[in-house]
Motif scaffolding. Structure first.
Motif, PDB file in Angstrom:
ATOM      1  N   PRO A  33       0.815  -1.218   0.000  1.00  0.00           N
ATOM      2  CA  PRO A  33       0.000   0.000   0.000  1.00  0.00           C
ATOM      3  C   PRO A  33       0.849   1.269   0.000  1.00  0.00           C
ATOM      4  O   PRO A  33       0.465   2.272  -0.593  1.00  0.00           O
ATOM      5  CB  PRO A  33      -0.804  -0.103   1.298  1.00  0.00           C
ATOM      6  N   ARG A  38      -7.508   1.277  -0.471  1.00  0.00           N
ATOM      7  CA  ARG A  38      -6.653   0.428   0.336  1.00  0.00           C
ATOM      8  C   ARG A  38      -7.446  -0.637   1.095  1.00  0.00           C
ATOM      9  O   ARG A  38      -7.142  -1.821   1.043  1.00  0.00           O
ATOM     10  CB  ARG A  38      -5.920   1.322   1.310  1.00  0.00           C
ATOM     11  N   SER A  83      -4.722   5.090  -2.406  1.00  0.00           N
ATOM     12  CA  SER A  83      -4.918   4.794  -0.986  1.00  0.00           C
ATOM     13  C   SER A  83      -6.391   4.715  -0.611  1.00  0.00           C
ATOM     14  O   SER A  83      -6.748   4.056   0.350  1.00  0.00           O
ATOM     15  CB  SER A  83      -4.208   5.828  -0.138  1.00  0.00           C
ATOM     16  N   TYR A 135      -7.644  -4.600   0.856  1.00  0.00           N
ATOM     17  CA  TYR A 135      -7.388  -5.357   2.074  1.00  0.00           C
ATOM     18  C   TYR A 135      -8.463  -6.417   2.277  1.00  0.00           C
ATOM     19  O   TYR A 135      -8.193  -7.587   2.482  1.00  0.00           O
ATOM     20  CB  TYR A 135      -7.483  -4.406   3.267  1.00  0.00           C
ATOM     21  N   ARG A 160       0.527   4.377  -3.160  1.00  0.00           N
ATOM     22  CA  ARG A 160      -0.104   5.419  -2.357  1.00  0.00           C
ATOM     23  C   ARG A 160      -1.248   6.130  -3.068  1.00  0.00           C
ATOM     24  O   ARG A 160      -2.239   6.486  -2.452  1.00  0.00           O
ATOM     25  CB  ARG A 160       0.931   6.439  -1.914  1.00  0.00           C
TER      26      ARG A 160
END
Lengths: 624, 236
Positions: free
Chosen positions: A573, A583, A580, A587, A577
Motif C-alpha cells: 500500500p 486500500r 490509498s 485489504y 499510495r
C-alpha cells in the motif's frame, strides 16, 4: 434448454458473470478510472485498462482449467474463453449505453420493463410449482405494482438529474474514457473496441491454458514480470536510479513509466528466463537435494551470508524513498512479532495492540522532545529512552491484562478493542493536554545520535529497525521452543488441561501480554523518532487491525510469515499510495481471498497447516 | 493415615448443589473406584479434589494437609496428577511435546529417563513421538494422556472416565495399564461409568448417587451387591 443446464454451461456462465460483475463493480467504485492514472507501459496501456484485460484473461484461463476437469475438448475451452470475454464486457457495455444520450431510452425502457419481467417470472414459477391460475395472476399483479413503484421512483430520479451520475457517481467521463479506450465521441467504436479486447483477452486466456507446459510457464512468468515491473514502475525506477546512470535510466523510463521498447525487451528477457527456469529449474533443485549434508550446510551458510550482506546494503540499493518504506515495514514487523506472542503462541486475541505502540511513541516524545512539551529538553537521548519505552509498554500491557485475565475468546477481543479506543481518546483528551499536547501532539523530537552522527535519514534509521527486528526475531524463535513458549501453547490448546499440567495460567497470560507489549513500545518509539512528531491520530484502531491482518496473511505463529505479511500488507500500500482510497477495499478482498484459497497464511507454521487441513496426516516433524 | 481424605465436601455450580457431603478415603497404594450414573457427581468430585473447583463446605486432606482451596496448578507439584475426561491431549503439539508438558512442574534432571519409561510402558507412543497428538487414535490418545500425567511423577493419579469412547478391545488394554501403574506404587482414584471393569481392578469402591455416597465397600463385595449388580452392572 438442456445445454444451458449442463455443468459446462453453468461453469462458463457463472465465471463470466463474476468477471463481468468485477469489471462493473471496480468501475462503479472508481477504481478503473483511478488506476488509469498510472501507466504500465508508456503511451500503450494503463493500469486501469490492464484491469479490463486481466479480468477476462485470468477468468478465461481459470475456466479452461475447470472445463478440462469436466472432460471438455479444446474447442469448448476456446468457446468458453470467448463467451467469458463477451460476458465480462456485457454489463459495462449496457451501462455505457444507459449513460449515452442516444440510448438513454433503453434505460427508461428497462426500468419500465423490470416490473413486468419480475412479476412474470414470479407468476411463472408459481404456476410451474402447481399453483392455481387465479393465484398466479394475483401474485403477478401485486409484484408488478410493488416493483413498479420502486423502478418508477428510480426513473423519476434519472429524469430529474438527467444522467446516471446522480446514482453512480463514478460512472463519469473518466470511466467512459477508459472503458471505450479513448473513444468517448464515437460510442459505437468505443463499445466495439472494448468488447473486442475483452473477447480477445478471454480467448487468449483459454489458449494459454491449452499451450504445452514449457511455453505456458515461460509466458506466465514473462507476462507477470512485465506487468509487475510496469505497475510498480515508480518503485523500480527508484531502485535503478541508485544503481545505473541517468542516460540509461532515461532509455528505460519516461518519468515513472516503462518505455515501450524497454517493456518489450523486459518481456522477452523474462520469458526466456522463465523458459530456462521451467526447463532446468527442477534439475537444479534436485541436484541441490542430492548433495550431501555438509555441502548443503555450507551452501546454506553462503546463502545466509549473502542474505545478511543484502539486508545490510539494502538502503543503499533502494534509495531514500524506499528506505522509508522499509523502515515502516520494519516497525510493523516488530509489532507483528510482538502481537504474535499473544495471538500465535498463547491464543489470546488482542485487538488493542495500538495501546503499546502509542505508549512507546509518547514516552519517547515527552522524554526527548526539545519543544515546549519536552520534560527534559534533550537531557535524555533516544538510546536512553528506548529501554524506558519498552518497560513502559510492558507495564501498560500488564495493567491492561489484569482485568481481562478471566476472559476468553471473543470477550477478550472486545475488551482489548475497548482498551485500544481508550488510549486513542486519552491521547486526544484535554485532561492530558498539558502533558502530551492533545490534538496538537508533541513536536520537535530529535533524531537518534550514534557516535556523534545524527541518524536523520531513513537509510540510517533502517539499521535501528533492522537490529531491533533481528533481536526480536531471535527472542521469538527461542521462545517457541522454550518452557515458557510451551506453556503458552498448552493454554492456547486447552486452558483447563494446561492447569492440570501444573501451569499457572493467570501468570502465563500476564507474561504473554506483557512480553507481547514490549516490541510494540519499541516500534512506537522508533516511529516517533522517525517522524519527529507524535499526533493522536496516528494511533487508531487501524494500527491494531493492520498488525492483526499481517499476522493472519503471513501465517499465525510463523515468524517468516510475519515478515512476508508486513511486506505485502504494509509495503504494497505504501508503494501504491495514489490508490490509498481503495486500500481497505483491497485489504478486504485480499483477506477474503486468503480465507478461501490459503487460510493457513502465506508462510504457515507447521501447526497451523495441520490445523487447517485436519484429517490430512501431517508431515512428520524432522523427518527427511 | 490415609493418603487422601475427602470429608463432607459440598460443591456447587452456581446455585446447583452438586456434591452433598461426599466423604471417602484413599490409602497409599490402593486403586479406588468411584462409580455412579451420569450426573451423580463423579467428575465434580475429581474436579474438587484436583483444585479446579473449590468446595463450599468440607475439606480435602492430602498427606495431612488441607488442600481444599489450593489452586490446581500447585497441586501438580504436590504429587496429584489428573487425566481429564475426554483425554484432553494437546492436539497440535507432538506426542513428545505433550509428554514434556506433563513434566512441566519438574525441574530435576531425570525427565529424560522418565520419558524412556513412558515409552517402554507405551511403545506405540515412541513410534509416534513426532506426530501431532490430534492424529492419534482414541486409544492412543488415552495412553498419551495417562503417560503425560505420569510424567509429573504423581503419588496420586486421578483418572476421569479412561474408558470413555474407546472400543471394547482398547478398554481392556487401558485397565491393564492402570493396574500396571498401580503395581509400581502409584495410588489411583478412578472415576468410571464402566463399573464392571472398574470394580475388577479396584481394591475398594464407592457408589455415588445424586451427589452423595450411597454405598461403600470392597470391590469384591460391591460386585456381589444386589443393588450394584442391578443398577450398574446390568445383572438381573
Amino acid at each position: 434448454m438442456d445445454l444451458l443446464r449442463s455443468q459446462t454451461a453453468k461453469t462458463i456462465l457463472l465465471l463470466g458473470s463474476l468477471s463481468g460483475a468485477f469489471i462493473l463493480f471496480t468501475g462503479a467504485v472508481g477504481m478503473i478510472a483511478a488506476f488509469h492514472e498510472r501507466e504500465v507501459v508508456d503511451r500503450f496501456i494503463s493500469l486501469g485498462q490492464l484491469l479490463l484485460i486481466i479480468a477476462p484473461f485470468v477468468t478465461g484461463y481459470y475456466a479452461a482449467g475447470k472445463l478440462r476437469a469436466l472432460g471438455e475438448d479444446s474447442p469448448v475451452l476456446l468457446i468458453g474463453g470467448i463467451t467469458i470475454g463477451i460476458m465480462t464486457a456485457a454489463p459495462s457495455v449496457i451501462l455505457l449505453l444507459f449513460n449515452s444520450d442516444e440510448f438513454r431510452f433503453l434505460l427508461d425502457l428497462t426500468l419500465r420493463l423490470i416490473p413486468f419481467a419480475a412479476a412474470s417470472i414470479f407468476a411463472w414459477r408459481l404456476h410451474r410449482a402447481g399453483s392455481e391460475t387465479q393465484m398466479a395472476i394475483a401474485v403477478w399483479l401485486v409484484v408488478a405494482v410493488l416493483v413498479g413503484i420502486v423502478t418508477f421512483s428510480f426513473a423519476l430520479i434519472f429524469e430529474i438529474k438527467g444522467d446516471l451520475r446522480s446514482v453512480l457517481v463514478n460512472i463519469n467521463r473518466e470511466w467512459v474514457d477508459v472503458v471505450t479506450f479513448d473513444n468517448r465521441k464515437d460510442l459505437a467504436r468505443g463499445i466495439g473496441a472494448f468488447s473486442l479486447i475483452s473477447v480477445v483477452a478471454g480467448f487468449a486466456g483459454s489458449i494459454l491454458y491449452l499451450m504445452p507446459n514449457l511455453p505456458r510457464r515461460a509466458l506466465i512468468y514473462g507476462l507477470g514480470v512485465t506487468v509487475l515491473v510496469g505497475a510498480f514502475g515508480e518503485t523500480v525506477r527508484l531502485i535503478l536510479q541508485e544503481n545505473i546512470d541517468r542516460d540509461t535510466l532515461k532509455e528505460i523510463f519516461r518519468r515513472d513509466t516503462l518505455r515501450q521498447n524497454a517493456a518489450l525487451a523486459l518481456f522477452i528477457i523474462s520469458t526466456v528466463a522463465g523458459f530456462l527456469w521451467a526447463m532446468f529449474g527442477r534439475q537444479a533443485r534436485e541436484s541441490f537435494h542430492s548433495i550431501n549434508v555438509s555441502q548443503r550446510r555450507s551452501l546454506n551458510i553462503i546463502g545466509l551470508v549473502i542474505f545478511v550482506v543484502f539486508m545490510l546494503a539494502l538502503p543503499w540499493l533502494i534509495g531514500r524513498t524506499l528506505s522509508d518504506v522499509a523502515v515502516t515495514i520494519g516497525i510493523f514487523v516488530l509489532m507483528g512479532l510482538g502481537l504474535n506472542i499473544a495471538i500465535g503462541l498463547a491464543g489470546l486475541l488482542d485487538l488493542g495492540y495500538v495501546t503499546n505502540y502509542a505508549v512507546g511513541a509518547y514516552i519517547l516524545a515527552v522524554l526527548t522532545s526539545i519543544g515546549p512539551l519536552g520534560l527534559f529538553k534533550g537531557t535524555f537521548t533516544f538510546w536512553m529512552v528506548i529501554p524506558l519505552a519498552l518497560l513502559a509498554a510492558m507495564f501498560a500491557g500488564f495493567i491492561f491484562a489484569v482485568p481481562v485475565l478471566r476472559m476468553r475468546g471473543d470477550y477478550l477481543a472486545i475488551a482489548t478493542l475497548g482498551f485500544g479506543e481508550i488510549i486513542g481518546k486519552l491521547a486526544i483528551s484535554d485532561w492530558l493536554k498539558p502533558l502530551i499536547g492533545g490534538a496538537q501532539g508533541v513536536q520537535a523530537i530529535p533524531k537518534p545520535i550514534l557516535l556523534g552522527a545524527e541518524l536523520k535519514n531513513p537509510e540510517q534509521l533502517y539499521y535501528i529497525v533492522l537490529v531491533a527486528s533481528l533481536v526480536c526475531l531471535f527472542v521469538s524463535i527461542r521462545l517457541n521452543n522454550s518452557r515458557t513458549g510451551r506453556q503458552w501453547m498448552a493454554i492456547r490448546e486447552d486452558e483447563d488441561v494446561a492447569t492440570a499440567m501444573g501451569i499457572d495460567t493467570a501468570r502465563a497470560k500476564l507474561l504473554a501480554f506483557t512480553l507481547s507489549a514490549a516490541t510494540g513500545g519499541v516500534a512506537g518509539a522508533i516511529f516517533a523518532a522517525k517522524v519527529g512528531t507524535v499526533f493522536p491520530n496516528s494511533f487508531t484502531v487501524f494500527i491494531s487491525i493492520n498488525v492483526l491482518s499481517l499476522i493472519i496473511v503471513g501465517g499465525i505463529a510463523s515468524n517468516p510469515g510475519i515478515v512476508v505479511g508486513a511486506i505485502v500488507l504494509i509495503g504494497m500500500p505504501e508503494l501504491l499510495r495514489e490508490f490509498s482510497e481503495f486500500r481497505f477495499l483491497l485489504y478486504g478482498a485480499l483477506l477474503i481471498l486468503m480465507m478461501i484459497k490459503r487460510p493457513q497464511g502465506l508462510i504457515p507454521s507447521k501447526i497451523v497447516t495441520h490445523e487447517v487441513r485436519t484429517g490430512v496426516k501431517p508431515k512428520l516433524a524432522g523427518a527427511e | 493415615m490415609a493418603l487422601l481424605e475427602v470429608s463432607e465436601i459440598h460443591t456447587y455450580y452456581g446455585n446447583i448443589h452438586a456434591l452433598k457431603g461426599v466423604s471417602f478415603e484413599v490409602d497409599s497404594g490402593e486403586i479406588i473406584a468411584l462409580i455412579g450414573a451420569n450426573g451423580a457427581g463423579k467428575t465434580t468430585t475429581l474436579r474438587t479434589i484436583s483444585g479446579l473447583m473449590e468446595p463450599r463446605e468440607g475439606a480435602v486432606i492430602y498427606e495431612g494437609e488441607d488442600i481444599s482451596s489450593t489452586r490446581a496448578d500447585l497441586l501438580v507439584a504436590k504429587g496429584i496428577s489428573m487425566v481429564p475426561e475426554g483425554r484432553g491431549v494437546f492436539a497440535k503439539l507432538t506426542v513428545e511435546e505433550n509428554l514434556d508438558m506433563g513434566a512441566y512442574v519438574r525441574r530435576d534432571g531425570d525427565i529424560k529417563d522418565d520419558l524412556k519409561n513412558a515409552y517402554s510402558l507405551f511403545p506405540r507412543l515412541e513410534e509416534r513421538k513426532k506426530q501431532f497428538a490430534g492424529t492419534l487414535s482414541g486409544g492412543e490418545q488415552q495412553m498419551l494422556a495417562i503417560a503425560r500425567a505420569l510424567m509429573s511423577k504423581p503419588r496420586l493419579l486421578l483418572l476421569d472416565e479412561p474408558s470413555m469412547g474407546l472400543a471394547p478391545v482398547l478398554v481392556d488394554g487401558v485397565f491393564e495399564t492402570v493396574q500396571r501403574i498401580a503395581s509400581e506404587g502409584v495410588t489411583i482414584l478412578l472415576v468410571e461409568q464402566n463399573a464392571h471393569m472398574a470394580l475388577q481392578i479396584a481394591d475398594r469402591g464407592y457408589v455415588l448417587q445424586s451427589g452423595e455416597v450411597a454405598i461403600s465397600d470392597t470391590a469384591a463385595n460391591l460386585q456381589q451387591n444386589e443393588t450394584v449388580q442391578k443398577t450398574y452392572l446390568g445383572i438381573d
